[in-house]
Write a protein that holds these residues in place. Structure first.
Motif, PDB file in Angstrom:
ATOM      1  N   UNK A 464      -5.027 -19.343  10.625  1.00 33.78           N
ATOM      2  CA  UNK A 464      -5.121 -18.114  11.425  1.00 33.78           C
ATOM      3  C   UNK A 464      -6.521 -17.496  11.307  1.00 33.78           C
ATOM      4  N   UNK A 465      -7.088 -17.591  10.097  1.00 40.91           N
ATOM      5  CA  UNK A 465      -8.434 -17.027   9.900  1.00 40.91           C
ATOM      6  C   UNK A 465      -9.427 -17.780  10.778  1.00 40.91           C
ATOM      7  N   UNK A 466      -9.270 -19.104  10.833  1.00 38.93           N
ATOM      8  CA  UNK A 466     -10.174 -19.917  11.648  1.00 38.93           C
ATOM      9  C   UNK A 466     -10.020 -19.600  13.133  1.00 38.93           C
ATOM     10  N   UNK A 467      -8.773 -19.398  13.549  1.00 40.36           N
ATOM     11  CA  UNK A 467      -8.513 -19.187  14.968  1.00 40.36           C
ATOM     12  C   UNK A 467      -8.865 -17.780  15.445  1.00 40.36           C
ATOM     13  N   UNK A 468      -8.572 -16.769  14.618  1.00 45.12           N
ATOM     14  CA  UNK A 468      -8.705 -15.391  15.104  1.00 45.12           C
ATOM     15  C   UNK A 468      -9.649 -14.523  14.270  1.00 45.12           C
ATOM     16  N   UNK A 469     -10.175 -15.080  13.210  1.00 45.12           N
ATOM     17  CA  UNK A 469     -11.068 -14.283  12.353  1.00 45.12           C
ATOM     18  C   UNK A 469     -10.332 -13.249  11.515  1.00 45.12           C
ATOM     19  N   UNK A 470      -8.994 -13.426  11.342  1.00 39.12           N
ATOM     20  CA  UNK A 470      -8.258 -12.460  10.512  1.00 39.12           C
ATOM     21  C   UNK A 470      -8.593 -12.686   9.039  1.00 39.12           C
ATOM     22  N   UNK A 471      -8.255 -11.681   8.210  1.00 36.84           N
ATOM     23  CA  UNK A 471      -8.568 -11.824   6.787  1.00 36.84           C
ATOM     24  C   UNK A 471      -7.310 -12.204   6.004  1.00 36.84           C
ATOM     25  N   UNK A 472      -7.267 -13.409   5.453  1.00 36.65           N
ATOM     26  CA  UNK A 472      -6.095 -13.798   4.661  1.00 36.65           C
ATOM     27  C   UNK A 472      -6.017 -12.958   3.393  1.00 36.65           C
ATOM     28  N   UNK A 473      -4.811 -12.606   3.008  1.00 33.42           N
ATOM     29  CA  UNK A 473      -4.614 -11.827   1.789  1.00 33.42           C
ATOM     30  C   UNK A 473      -3.709 -12.659   0.904  1.00 33.42           C
ATOM     31  N   UNK A 474      -4.246 -13.114  -0.227  1.00 33.85           N
ATOM     32  CA  UNK A 474      -3.458 -14.029  -1.063  1.00 33.85           C
ATOM     33  C   UNK A 474      -2.430 -13.251  -1.874  1.00 33.85           C
ATOM     34  N   UNK A 475      -2.748 -11.989  -2.151  1.00 33.73           N
ATOM     35  CA  UNK A 475      -1.851 -11.191  -2.964  1.00 33.73           C
ATOM     36  C   UNK A 475      -1.213 -10.126  -2.063  1.00 33.73           C
ATOM     37  N   UNK A 476       0.103 -10.199  -1.892  1.00 32.45           N
ATOM     38  CA  UNK A 476       0.776  -9.317  -0.928  1.00 32.45           C
ATOM     39  C   UNK A 476       0.446  -7.841  -1.171  1.00 32.45           C
ATOM     40  N   UNK A 477       0.273  -7.471  -2.444  1.00 30.36           N
ATOM     41  CA  UNK A 477       0.039  -6.046  -2.716  1.00 30.36           C
ATOM     42  C   UNK A 477      -1.262  -5.557  -2.064  1.00 30.36           C
ATOM     43  N   UNK A 478      -2.185  -6.474  -1.779  1.00 28.47           N
ATOM     44  CA  UNK A 478      -3.436  -6.062  -1.125  1.00 28.47           C
ATOM     45  C   UNK A 478      -3.210  -5.566   0.298  1.00 28.47           C
ATOM     46  N   UNK A 479      -2.037  -5.882   0.849  1.00 28.42           N
ATOM     47  CA  UNK A 479      -1.745  -5.408   2.207  1.00 28.42           C
ATOM     48  C   UNK A 479      -1.705  -3.890   2.267  1.00 28.42           C
ATOM     49  N   UNK A 480      -1.463  -3.272   1.120  1.00 30.57           N
ATOM     50  CA  UNK A 480      -1.365  -1.801   1.092  1.00 30.57           C
ATOM     51  C   UNK A 480      -2.692  -1.158   1.504  1.00 30.57           C
ATOM     52  N   UNK A 481      -3.749  -1.942   1.598  1.00 25.04           N
ATOM     53  CA  UNK A 481      -5.035  -1.396   2.090  1.00 25.04           C
ATOM     54  C   UNK A 481      -4.924  -1.000   3.553  1.00 25.04           C
ATOM     55  N   UNK A 482      -4.011  -1.654   4.275  1.00 24.24           N
ATOM     56  CA  UNK A 482      -3.868  -1.359   5.710  1.00 24.24           C
ATOM     57  C   UNK A 482      -2.903  -0.199   5.898  1.00 24.24           C
ATOM     58  N   UNK A 483      -3.267   0.774   6.731  1.00 20.93           N
ATOM     59  CA  UNK A 483      -2.358   1.906   6.934  1.00 20.93           C
ATOM     60  C   UNK A 483      -1.120   1.550   7.765  1.00 20.93           C
TER      61      UNK A 483
END
Ligand code: NAI
Ligand code: A1CAB
Length: 698
Positions: A464-483
């Motif tokens: 997905x990162x290659x296709x859309x430039x999204x940022x992979x998050x290996x640790x689910x808890x890091x998702x909390x950065x997104x509002x």
């Protein structure tokens, strides 16, 4: 401390005089070492364009000072389209962690719809309806209608249609050329509007003509008062007077900007003090709403008209208001704008003012021995009022309040340059997540502002990162950065997927679950502190054509609703529904495309032997797309569309008879009902699971 070169192309805001002096000398005087600490804010203004200010082009100066520490915030005031250099600079700032403010708002129809949804400005919004069929014109309650394209600028495509004789169509065509056509008959006028069906809306006509036949409207320029508050500061009111014989007061086609005072002098009946006061109050109210909905907007231009009764009506909201009209009002306006910037950038809630002499001295000290500045002062008059100057409060208090501001939730618009912060996180990287990501990126959302986490398969994230430039998050808890977090896992996996986030999501987060059947109450149980919502999109999100139903708990604030609706509006059309309707939405909008594809597959099989499969598929695809488009543009009842195709005694009639006799049609109804039933079963399973774990819900 802030000082700036003149014309105000680049403003540098730092916390201490020393830092200011070194930044100023380094950038403007090209001397001294680069400052070590980041400036608090910079302003990049329209006249910072390299060709506008010669040597003083703020962007060039800033861009050249490449090793200068990037500021904490940049207030950008550049009209699109951005030049390559400007885009590069903004990307560089963004990469370095600078928070960018400014940029265009979503298209004006979306902004209008978001304002409608808040329900807080109903009295100030014009009556509007989408123009989707000629029936909309027949049923229009006013004697005339303003026909406006859903998106567009400079008055292109805005026309007045009078619905009684003489049947006039008057305004600008799609290329901006003015015209005025009178039709003999109503039907002819309607026929001229057929190409508009689907892409335009009708708006109530306002009497915006001066006694000498010139069209006018009023633009109010507002600035956000402080980074942590939605309070708007009214910078200027400009009346835009169009050319006689034209329908819109457009400055680009030769209109004139006037101060309200001058307008009142020329047209005392239109420029009354009462009208001005009502306008001011209306603008401040709408401004507060706009700043709440769009947390990155910092300057807006609101266009108003008046009803015959003198009530102001909001015509349009501009996130990058043109400054031609502002300039016409006097040289001190840019300075006033920057004075407010000080309060905006340095002291989010309570600006502390210092006398102008402090600023004067600082500037003198910074500019000593600076040839560029000497040349400048000889050429230009100092446009800054004496009181210019504000001293910073500590950043900590401001940050605290700023994050409190975010808690209320707000819409982030699709800026023409990319958002600097993580905007949305995906938990689950399967098929629907990919469809949404593809649609978001196609809508202009920066892939870099999308975080994606998955349970297993790291290679899927890389894909997905290659296709859309999204940022992979290996640790689910890091998702909390997104509002805003979109939960895109299978319903059975929801409890497990959310457990690492349970304590990390707070009131500043919105969790939007796509999981069929998983109730809002279950989500609230799993992430008790976050705001929650359920959305049911479909795979057409990939091409920005999803039909999405969204449900919120009753107490959800309008800003949170707006934020979620905005996300799904970027990938198609989104509609808010009651939670009890979600199972039906799931069956019709979520699963529905699969039922139609299955029907098409069966139809193609019906041509076996007669058509080569690839030809049959090609025809079927175009038939399906064409039928959908026709119904979209002409939403007559489906039975009517069927009637138009089925000639009596013809082929369609024979085929329809088989569909009826074999029960194939009712099978479709049953399929939708069965899908909805399955969603209800899933709900019951989830509730049972959660009760088994933690006991019944309180
Ligand atoms: N496919 C569709 O058209 C639509 C699906 N939905 C809903 O969206 C959800 C996802 O559906 P699909 O994308 O079709 O499924 P999928 O099976 O393609 O994707 C699910 C993803 O979630 C991940 N996952 C599972 N458990 C996880 C955990 N504990 N933590 C992190 N990631 C985890 C999986 O690795 C997989 O990548 C479902 O709940 C479905 O009801 C909603 C609307 C339409
Ligand atoms: O089949 C499913 O369960 C999901 C929900 C709607 C579309 N796909």
């Amino acid at each position: 401390m802030l000082l700036l070169p003149s014309p105000p192309a680049l403003a540098i805001v730092t916390r201490t005089l020393g830092e200011y002096v070194s930044a100023f000398r380094h950038i403007l005087c090209r001397s001294g070492p680069a400052p070590k600490r980041r400036a608090d804010a910079v302003l990049l203004a329209a006249n910072a364009r390299p060709n506008a200010g010669g040597k003083l082009a703020g962007l060039t100066l800033w861009g050249e000072a490449a090793f200068f520490p990037p500021p904490r915030r940049a207030y950008v005031s550049l009209a699109p389209p951005l030049q390559r250099k400007e885009r590069q600079l903004l990307f560089r700032l963004k990469r370095s962690g600078t928070e960018l403010f400014g940029g265009p708002l979503p298209n004006k129809t979306t902004v209008h719809e978001l304002l409608v949804r808040t329900g807080e400005a109903d009295d100030l919004l014009p009556y509007r309806r989408p123009l989707t069929s000629l029936r909309d014109l027949e049923e229009w309650p006013f004697p005339a209608a303003v026909v406006k394209p859903r998106a567009g600028s400079r008055g292109r495509g805005v026309r007045l249609a009078t619905l009684s004789p003489p049947y006039l169509l008057w305004g600008q065509d799609a290329h901006g050329l003015s015209f005025r056509t009178a039709y003999q008959r109503r039907e002819d006028l309607f026929a001229a509007l057929v190409p508009d069906l689907g892409g335009t809306f009708l708006e109530e006509p306002l009497p915006l003509l001066t006694p000498d036949g010139r069209p006018y409207d009023v633009r109010v320029f507002l600035l956000r008062e402080a980074a942590c508050a939605d309070r708007p500061y009214l910078l200027a009111v400009v009346v835009r007077l169009g050319l006689r014989g034209r329908f819109t007061a457009n400055l680009h086609t030769g209109g004139t900007p006037l101060s309200f005072r001058e307008f009142a002098r020329r047209y005392p009946d239109l420029g009354t003090a009462e009208r001005k006061e009502r306008l001011r109050k209306a603008a401040v109210r709408v401004g507060a709403l706009v700043f709440r909905l769009f947390p990155r907007a910092w300057e807006v231009g609101l266009d108003f008209g008046f009803r015959a009764t003198g009530e102001p009506v909001l015509l349009e909201v501009n996130g990058t208001p043109g400054r031609t009209s502002l300039r016409a009002l006097g040289a001190d306006l840019p300075a006033r704008r920057l004075t407010r910037l000080l309060r905006l950038g340095l002291s989010p809630c309570a600006a502390e003012r210092y006398p102008g002499s402090v600023v004067g001295k600082a500037r003198a000290r910074a500019g000593r021995g600076c040839p560029l500045l000497r040349g400048l002062s000889a050429r230009t008059k100092d446009p800054y009022p004496r009181e210019t100057g504000t001293i910073a409060q500590t950043a900590a208090g401001g940050r605290e309040r700023a994050s409190k501001g975010r808690e209320e939730g707000a819409v982030v618009g699709p800026w023409s340059y990319r958002e600097p912060l993580a905007e949305v996180g995906f938990l689950g990287a399967g098929r629907i997540a990919e469809a949404l990501i593809a649609g978001l990126v196609a809508s202009g959302t920066d892939g870099g502002s999308i975080l994606v986490a998955n349970r297993t398969r790291a290679e899927r994230l890389d894909e997905l990162a290659g296709r859309y430039g999204v940022r992979p998050v290996r640790n689910v808890s890091d998702l909390a950065r997104a509002p805003l977090i979109v939960l895109a896992v299978k319903p059975k996996d929801v409890p497990e997927a959310l457990s690492p986030l349970r304590d990390l999501l707070g009131p500043e987060h919105v969790l939007v679950s796509l999981a069929a059947g998983v109730p809002l109450a279950a989500l609230t149980r799993l992430v008790p502190k976050a705001a929650v919502a359920r959305a049911m999109p479909n795979t057409a999100a990939q091409v920005r054509a999803s039909a999405t139903g969204i449900a919120f708990p009753a107490e959800t604030p309008s800003a949170v609703r707006g934020r979620v609706l905005d996300l799904f509006s970027r990938v198609g059309s989104a509609v808010e529904v009651e939670e009890r309707a979600m199972d039906a939405v799931t069956a019709l909008a979520g699963s529905g495309p699969a039922f139609l594809y299955a029907a098409l597959e069966a139809m193609v099989q019906g041509t076996e032997g007669a058509l080569a499969p690839e030809v049959a598929l090609r025809l079927a695809r175009q038939m399906f797309a064409g039928a959908a488009r026709l119904w979209e543009v002409d939403p007559a009842p489906l039975a009517e569309h069927i009637r138009r195709i089925a000639s009596p005694g013809g082929t369609t009639e024979r085929g329809l008879a088989v569909l009826r006799e074999t029960g194939a049609l009712s099978a479709f109804s049953r399929a939708v009902a069965a899908a909805a039933e399955r969603a209800a079963e899933i709900s019951a399973d989830v509730v049972r699971f959660l009760e088994g774990k933690d006991g019944p819900a309180p």
